[in-house]
Design a protein around this motif. Structure first.
Motif, PDB file in Angstrom:
ATOM      1  N   GLU A 185     116.047 137.007 113.674  1.00 54.07           N
ATOM      2  CA  GLU A 185     115.418 135.726 113.403  1.00 54.07           C
ATOM      3  C   GLU A 185     116.168 134.946 112.332  1.00 54.07           C
ATOM      4  OE1 GLU A 185     114.026 138.616 113.256  1.00 54.07           O
ATOM      5  OE2 GLU A 185     112.412 138.716 114.732  1.00 54.07           O
ATOM      6  N   ALA A 186     116.575 135.657 111.289  1.00 57.29           N
ATOM      7  CA  ALA A 186     117.261 134.989 110.190  1.00 57.29           C
ATOM      8  C   ALA A 186     118.545 134.337 110.673  1.00 57.29           C
ATOM      9  CB  ALA A 186     117.559 135.989 109.075  1.00 57.29           C
ATOM     10  N   ILE A 243     113.441 132.429 117.679  1.00 57.84           N
ATOM     11  CA  ILE A 243     112.323 132.276 116.747  1.00 57.84           C
ATOM     12  C   ILE A 243     112.749 131.552 115.474  1.00 57.84           C
ATOM     13  CG2 ILE A 243     110.697 133.536 115.311  1.00 57.84           C
ATOM     14  CD1 ILE A 243     110.379 135.548 117.421  1.00 57.84           C
ATOM     15  N   GLY A 244     113.805 132.050 114.868  1.00 60.24           N
ATOM     16  CA  GLY A 244     114.289 131.408 113.648  1.00 60.24           C
ATOM     17  C   GLY A 244     114.846 130.023 113.928  1.00 60.24           C
TER      18      GLY A 244
END
Lengths: 345, 345
Positions: free
Chosen positions: A227-228, A256-257
């Motif tokens: 995600e990051a 998502i990120g």
DNA sequence: CATAGTTCCGTAAACGTTTACGGACGCCGA
DNA sequence: TCGGCGTCCGTAAACGTTTACGGAACTATG
């Protein structure tokens, strides 16, 4: 007195007979077999794996190698669990056990393999996250340990492999986006030298070229597969002077990120930018819904298992052809994230 | 000629000396040791694990048991990867290898353990997802296999355990929500008999009682520990005649599906309902930001490893006290999802 | 020089299985 | 009666290590 000797002593028969009885050999009286099995259960006897392996030269264990550590952590996810499910469905038929060989990120993967598997720990290995050049392949092939890779690699030892069809995904994504009028299209690739990154980016480049478009270097984003990483990609993309109108995300979790980074800037997928990604249980719940490529990971696991077994003499008869060297197709799931159409000036 | 014999023959020394040289015994000439190591590398010799294990009665392998299969798949996630990281940091110091024992959902976990581990496959085991009554505990304790559990269980064999402090989370969550005026508070619990569900729900009940409130049965939602489960919970909650004003989510990943269900109904966390959950790399990217409980999974892994080793005679001296039977505290990360305050009539 | 001590190495047993081999026994047909 | 055959079982070797034991060669000490 321990082990099979104890059992034999208790029954007052020889250890040979006990062993034969337990292993289902035909040349043992059914009555004695019954007694042996009963006594084994009563005394809680289980054969020692080391003794058996030493004698037979086989362990009945297949290793699935994966790497632990924080930066790759996002990839672990549910992906492998689903693959395992398929692998085990096949292994279960042959009394084979699947274990995950967890290589610490602090150790060299090839060293790790040599340490744990060349020692005769496993009868076969499944390799994932194949690097462009992968020393593990050389090692296993030198040692004549049966293996199959999930993912291609330039290191060719004639091993069988399976891989996701990233070319197909690249081609279909680019075609689709270009057809919707996009000219400035970004792509992501993993941060490390995992092979799929090269495959994917190259095919994107070719697909764009076939439409008379170029893949600009500043539109190739490197990202950790979590995600990051996706968030970082989003930030970088937003900071460009001239933003792309579309992007193709190669990893499952980065969407998502990425969504979050866009959202913070008021940029909405499907309205302000077209996004195509990979399916995951999470992606399913993103909003706007993610247009993504999915496949049956369980089936992939089944194929991996069958391919591996087809290279092992003992099992070859059951899997004469295997499924080796196949690109696993991914199916497009239409969502709202790539709804944006660009109207030509 | 194979193995250590081949090496000995090649060097024209005895196998005993070769073995001693390789194992770093003091009673071998440094010059010969050098020659042996060089020859070993040259011939690609690696000691056979079965032979070694058979002789020593030890494998240098620790198993971390986990279950595969679709319904539990969401739990796999990055959770275990992070724990592994900590475990390996400790094991690395002792030449121990960590492997994940993957039990298919189609096999009984206790049978599986008996099959693979009682055979002398591993020197020790880490058990996760402990059930309320867990036959695996009995098995390992009968067989005198060192183990530690991540999660408590009613099956008590005097084994050491570590667990997340679900009581603390329950208490803090309820206190916090009640202080903000909430009276009608929902909770979730896992769908199966994993022990943490009982612990968590009971403590929620007690905490509510201490404020003069009751935990209503219709406000206890069972959920598979994945996104789909969270979505289901959201749908059920929304369909209630009298909705709760707050909810505490026990699993990491369910927040994603839960958010989605709310979002589809135009219900916004933090504005229309207060939500408290568990930290995960995903949760970090939810919007509105999730108020959640987090902990260092790596540290937990370290503690698990140290606790296990402290029960094994060979390593006891290094870890005299261990960290056994400790509730691992979770820290509250404030987000926007529980911003809703209820004003009393 | 004799003795004791140290350093290094070879020998062989042991770990717990599996399995090739051969033998005991009973049965049958010639 | 004898040979042949089938059934069942015991014996012992083998798998690849580690390690206790003892001995050879050398050094130090008196």
């Amino acid at each position: 007195m321990k082990g099979i000797r104890r059992l034999a002593q208790h029954l007052d028969i020889s250890i040979g007979t006990v062993s034969r009885a337990l292993n289902g050999r035909p040349d043992v009286n059914e009555e004695t077999r019954r007694r042996v099995l009963a006594a084994a259960k009563e005394l809680g006897y289980v054969p020692n794996q080391s003794g058996r392996s030493l004698r037979q030269g086989t362990t009945n264990i297949i290793g699935f190698m994966m790497q632990t550590g924080t930066e790759i952590t996002g990839q672990g996810d549910t992906f492998f669990m689903s693959v395992f499910d398929g692998v085990q469905a096949v292994f279960g038929r042959h009394k084979l056990d699947l274990v995950a060989l967890l290589c610490s990120s602090e150790e060299d993967p090839a060293d790790y393999l040599s340490r744990v598997v060349a020692r005769g720990f496993a009868d076969g290995v499944i390799l994932s996250a194949t690097q462009r050049h992968d020393a593990r392949v050389e090692l296993l092939s030198e040692r004549n340990i049966p293996f199959v890779t999930l993912g291609r690699t330039l290191t060719d030892a004639g091993q069988p492999w399976l891989d996701l069809d990233f070319e197909g995904m690249a081609q279909a994504s680019i075609d689709r986006l270009v057809a919707r009028g996009h000219r400035r299209i970004a792509v992501t690739r993993p941060h490390d030298d995992v092979n799929l990154g090269y495959v994917f980016v190259e095919r994107c480049r070719e697909a764009l070229a076939s439409h008379g478009l170029a893949l600009e270097e500043e539109l190739i984003f490197r990202s950790t597969p979590n995600e990051a990483g996706g968030y970082q990609v989003g930030r970088e993309l937003l900071s460009l002077d001239e933003r792309p109108t579309a992007i193709v995300l190669i990893n499952e979790t980065i969407a998502i990120g990425f969504y979050r980074a866009l959202s913070e800037a008021g940029v909405k997928p499907g309205r302000d930018i077209a996004v195509i990604g990979r399916y995951s249980p999470h992606a399913q719940f993103l909003s706007p819904s993610l247009t993504c490529f999915r496949l049956s990971l369980r089936d992939l696991g089944v194929a991996l298992a069958e391919t591996l077994l087809s290279t092992m003499p003992v099992f070859r008869e059951h899997y004469p052809h295997g499924t080796a060297n196949k690109l696993w197709p991914m199916e497009l799931v239409e969502g709202a994230s790539d709804a944006l159409h660009i109207h030509q000036p």
